[in-house]
Design a protein around this motif. Sequence first.
Motif, PDB file in Angstrom:
ATOM      1  N   GLY A  63       0.800  -1.216   0.000  1.00  0.00           N
ATOM      2  CA  GLY A  63       0.000   0.000   0.000  1.00  0.00           C
ATOM      3  C   GLY A  63       0.833   1.265   0.000  1.00  0.00           C
ATOM      4  N   TYR A  64       0.113   2.399   0.200  1.00  0.00           N
ATOM      5  CA  TYR A  64       0.719   3.712   0.131  1.00  0.00           C
ATOM      6  C   TYR A  64       0.285   4.537   1.331  1.00  0.00           C
ATOM      7  CZ  TYR A  64       0.900   2.118  -4.700  1.00  0.00           C
ATOM      8  OH  TYR A  64       1.102   1.367  -5.818  1.00  0.00           O
ATOM      9  N   SER A  65       1.115   5.502   1.701  1.00  0.00           N
ATOM     10  CA  SER A  65       0.772   6.382   2.813  1.00  0.00           C
ATOM     11  C   SER A  65       1.269   7.796   2.550  1.00  0.00           C
ATOM     12  CB  SER A  65       1.366   5.847   4.118  1.00  0.00           C
ATOM     13  OG  SER A  65       2.758   5.646   3.987  1.00  0.00           O
ATOM     14  N   LEU A  66       0.632   8.743   3.209  1.00  0.00           N
ATOM     15  CA  LEU A  66       1.029  10.146   3.174  1.00  0.00           C
ATOM     16  C   LEU A  66       1.377  10.542   4.602  1.00  0.00           C
ATOM     17  CD1 LEU A  66       1.263  12.963   1.850  1.00  0.00           C
ATOM     18  CD2 LEU A  66      -1.160  13.270   2.434  1.00  0.00           C
ATOM     19  N   HIS A  67       2.624  10.905   4.844  1.00  0.00           N
ATOM     20  CA  HIS A  67       3.099  11.220   6.195  1.00  0.00           C
ATOM     21  C   HIS A  67       3.181  12.727   6.387  1.00  0.00           C
ATOM     22  CE1 HIS A  67       4.357   7.056   7.079  1.00  0.00           C
ATOM     23  NE2 HIS A  67       4.410   7.013   5.758  1.00  0.00           N
ATOM     24  N   VAL A  68       2.628  13.206   7.491  1.00  0.00           N
ATOM     25  CA  VAL A  68       2.735  14.598   7.911  1.00  0.00           C
ATOM     26  C   VAL A  68       3.185  14.555   9.357  1.00  0.00           C
ATOM     27  CG1 VAL A  68       1.518  16.760   8.289  1.00  0.00           C
ATOM     28  CG2 VAL A  68       0.893  15.303   6.348  1.00  0.00           C
ATOM     29  N   GLY A  69       4.351  15.149   9.637  1.00  0.00           N
ATOM     30  CA  GLY A  69       4.871  15.000  10.983  1.00  0.00           C
ATOM     31  C   GLY A  69       5.732  16.145  11.458  1.00  0.00           C
ATOM     32  N   VAL A  70       6.217  15.963  12.673  1.00  0.00           N
ATOM     33  CA  VAL A  70       7.055  16.945  13.332  1.00  0.00           C
ATOM     34  C   VAL A  70       8.113  16.204  14.149  1.00  0.00           C
ATOM     35  CG1 VAL A  70       5.476  17.113  15.311  1.00  0.00           C
ATOM     36  CG2 VAL A  70       7.006  18.991  14.815  1.00  0.00           C
ATOM     37  N   ARG A  71       9.326  16.729  14.134  1.00  0.00           N
ATOM     38  CA  ARG A  71      10.396  16.227  15.003  1.00  0.00           C
ATOM     39  C   ARG A  71      10.845  17.390  15.883  1.00  0.00           C
ATOM     40  NH1 ARG A  71      14.285  11.698  12.197  1.00  0.00           N
ATOM     41  NH2 ARG A  71      12.593  10.261  11.712  1.00  0.00           N
ATOM     42  N   ILE A  72      10.683  17.197  17.178  1.00  0.00           N
ATOM     43  CA  ILE A  72      10.936  18.250  18.164  1.00  0.00           C
ATOM     44  C   ILE A  72      12.174  17.899  18.963  1.00  0.00           C
ATOM     45  CG2 ILE A  72       9.981  19.468  20.157  1.00  0.00           C
ATOM     46  CD1 ILE A  72       7.188  18.534  19.099  1.00  0.00           C
ATOM     47  N   LYS A  73      13.023  18.896  19.224  1.00  0.00           N
ATOM     48  CA  LYS A  73      14.183  18.749  20.104  1.00  0.00           C
ATOM     49  C   LYS A  73      13.773  19.254  21.485  1.00  0.00           C
ATOM     50  CE  LYS A  73      17.089  19.911  16.187  1.00  0.00           C
ATOM     51  NZ  LYS A  73      17.980  20.918  15.613  1.00  0.00           N
ATOM     52  N   PRO A  74      13.335  18.357  22.387  1.00  0.00           N
ATOM     53  CA  PRO A  74      12.768  18.820  23.659  1.00  0.00           C
ATOM     54  C   PRO A  74      13.812  19.280  24.681  1.00  0.00           C
ATOM     55  CG  PRO A  74      12.735  16.443  23.592  1.00  0.00           C
ATOM     56  CD  PRO A  74      13.237  16.916  22.255  1.00  0.00           C
ATOM     57  N   LEU A  75      15.020  18.751  24.616  1.00  0.00           N
ATOM     58  CA  LEU A  75      16.046  19.077  25.610  1.00  0.00           C
ATOM     59  C   LEU A  75      17.217  19.771  24.938  1.00  0.00           C
ATOM     60  CD1 LEU A  75      16.031  15.663  27.504  1.00  0.00           C
ATOM     61  CD2 LEU A  75      14.834  17.748  28.155  1.00  0.00           C
ATOM     62  N   ILE A  76      17.481  20.997  25.324  1.00  0.00           N
ATOM     63  CA  ILE A  76      18.575  21.762  24.720  1.00  0.00           C
ATOM     64  C   ILE A  76      19.917  21.120  25.034  1.00  0.00           C
ATOM     65  CG2 ILE A  76      19.742  24.010  24.731  1.00  0.00           C
ATOM     66  CD1 ILE A  76      16.974  25.239  25.241  1.00  0.00           C
ATOM     67  N   MET A  77      20.054  20.515  26.219  1.00  0.00           N
ATOM     68  CA  MET A  77      21.345  19.910  26.595  1.00  0.00           C
ATOM     69  C   MET A  77      21.615  18.588  25.871  1.00  0.00           C
ATOM     70  SD  MET A  77      19.165  19.958  29.324  1.00  0.00           S
ATOM     71  CE  MET A  77      18.236  18.925  30.357  1.00  0.00           C
ATOM     72  N   ILE A  78      20.606  18.001  25.246  1.00  0.00           N
ATOM     73  CA  ILE A  78      20.780  16.793  24.421  1.00  0.00           C
ATOM     74  C   ILE A  78      20.175  17.098  23.051  1.00  0.00           C
ATOM     75  CG2 ILE A  78      20.457  14.305  24.272  1.00  0.00           C
ATOM     76  CD1 ILE A  78      19.756  14.305  27.238  1.00  0.00           C
ATOM     77  N   PRO A  79      20.899  17.842  22.197  1.00  0.00           N
ATOM     78  CA  PRO A  79      20.305  18.291  20.928  1.00  0.00           C
ATOM     79  C   PRO A  79      20.060  17.171  19.919  1.00  0.00           C
ATOM     80  CG  PRO A  79      22.623  18.859  21.021  1.00  0.00           C
ATOM     81  CD  PRO A  79      22.264  18.296  22.368  1.00  0.00           C
ATOM     82  N   ASN A  80      20.670  16.013  20.094  1.00  0.00           N
ATOM     83  CA  ASN A  80      20.475  14.915  19.144  1.00  0.00           C
ATOM     84  C   ASN A  80      19.240  14.077  19.448  1.00  0.00           C
ATOM     85  OD1 ASN A  80      22.794  15.862  18.048  1.00  0.00           O
ATOM     86  ND2 ASN A  80      24.047  14.113  18.585  1.00  0.00           N
ATOM     87  N   LEU A  81      18.644  14.257  20.599  1.00  0.00           N
ATOM     88  CA  LEU A  81      17.440  13.526  20.970  1.00  0.00           C
ATOM     89  C   LEU A  81      16.220  14.285  20.470  1.00  0.00           C
ATOM     90  CD1 LEU A  81      16.224  11.130  22.554  1.00  0.00           C
ATOM     91  CD2 LEU A  81      16.074  12.678  24.508  1.00  0.00           C
ATOM     92  N   ARG A  82      15.323  13.590  19.810  1.00  0.00           N
ATOM     93  CA  ARG A  82      14.110  14.209  19.280  1.00  0.00           C
ATOM     94  C   ARG A  82      12.892  13.359  19.596  1.00  0.00           C
ATOM     95  NH1 ARG A  82      17.064  16.308  14.214  1.00  0.00           N
ATOM     96  NH2 ARG A  82      18.771  17.304  15.305  1.00  0.00           N
ATOM     97  N   VAL A  83      11.762  14.006  19.606  1.00  0.00           N
ATOM     98  CA  VAL A  83      10.475  13.328  19.731  1.00  0.00           C
ATOM     99  C   VAL A  83       9.775  13.498  18.384  1.00  0.00           C
ATOM    100  CG1 VAL A  83       8.243  13.314  20.886  1.00  0.00           C
ATOM    101  CG2 VAL A  83      10.316  13.753  22.203  1.00  0.00           C
ATOM    102  N   ALA A  84       9.318  12.390  17.834  1.00  0.00           N
ATOM    103  CA  ALA A  84       8.649  12.423  16.529  1.00  0.00           C
ATOM    104  C   ALA A  84       7.169  12.116  16.702  1.00  0.00           C
ATOM    105  CB  ALA A  84       9.282  11.406  15.591  1.00  0.00           C
ATOM    106  N   PHE A  85       6.348  12.877  16.006  1.00  0.00           N
ATOM    107  CA  PHE A  85       4.914  12.622  15.966  1.00  0.00           C
ATOM    108  C   PHE A  85       4.450  12.768  14.524  1.00  0.00           C
ATOM    109  CE2 PHE A  85       0.487  14.061  15.993  1.00  0.00           C
ATOM    110  CZ  PHE A  85      -0.088  12.939  16.564  1.00  0.00           C
TER     111      PHE A  85
END
Length: 146
Positions: A96-118
């Motif tokens: 099948g097929y999908s259309l993705h709409v999302g956001v990647r947030i950097k919640p902690l300034i002291m760990i800039p490589n960690l992100r939360v994806a929704f």
Amino acid sequence: MKHVLTALLFAITLSAFGQASVAYYPFNNLISVSTNADRAFWADARVQTNTVFGSLSTTICPMINVARKAQVNYYTGLGVRFNALNGIDNRDVLEGYSLHVGVRIKPLIMIPNLRVAFEIAPYSRKDFKTGNLQSFLGLVYQFSKK
């Protein structure tokens, strides 16, 4: 087997890509390996982890960052889902097929490589007769060049 697959994807990501990312979506049992999601165009590959031989559904998603800010990236992209094991019993590999709409947030300034994806992703079977609305919530670690 999940842990072996996770370790393998993690090792491949470290060695093959200088700025790749690895994501885990625990509610959907998905592991994702992406190219650098901070660039304008990037790609994402998702593998199902809740089964070994029953289904190896894999989704390939080329993505486009719509807006990039210091702490958040907004993106969209199309996905193609396939399952290589379907060929064993003469079923179509394309699912099948999908259309993705999302956001990647950097919640902690002291760990800039960690992100939360929704993400929100409408999904349709290959014949476009059935589908569903998927949502993904997970943690992402973005590797950086040394």
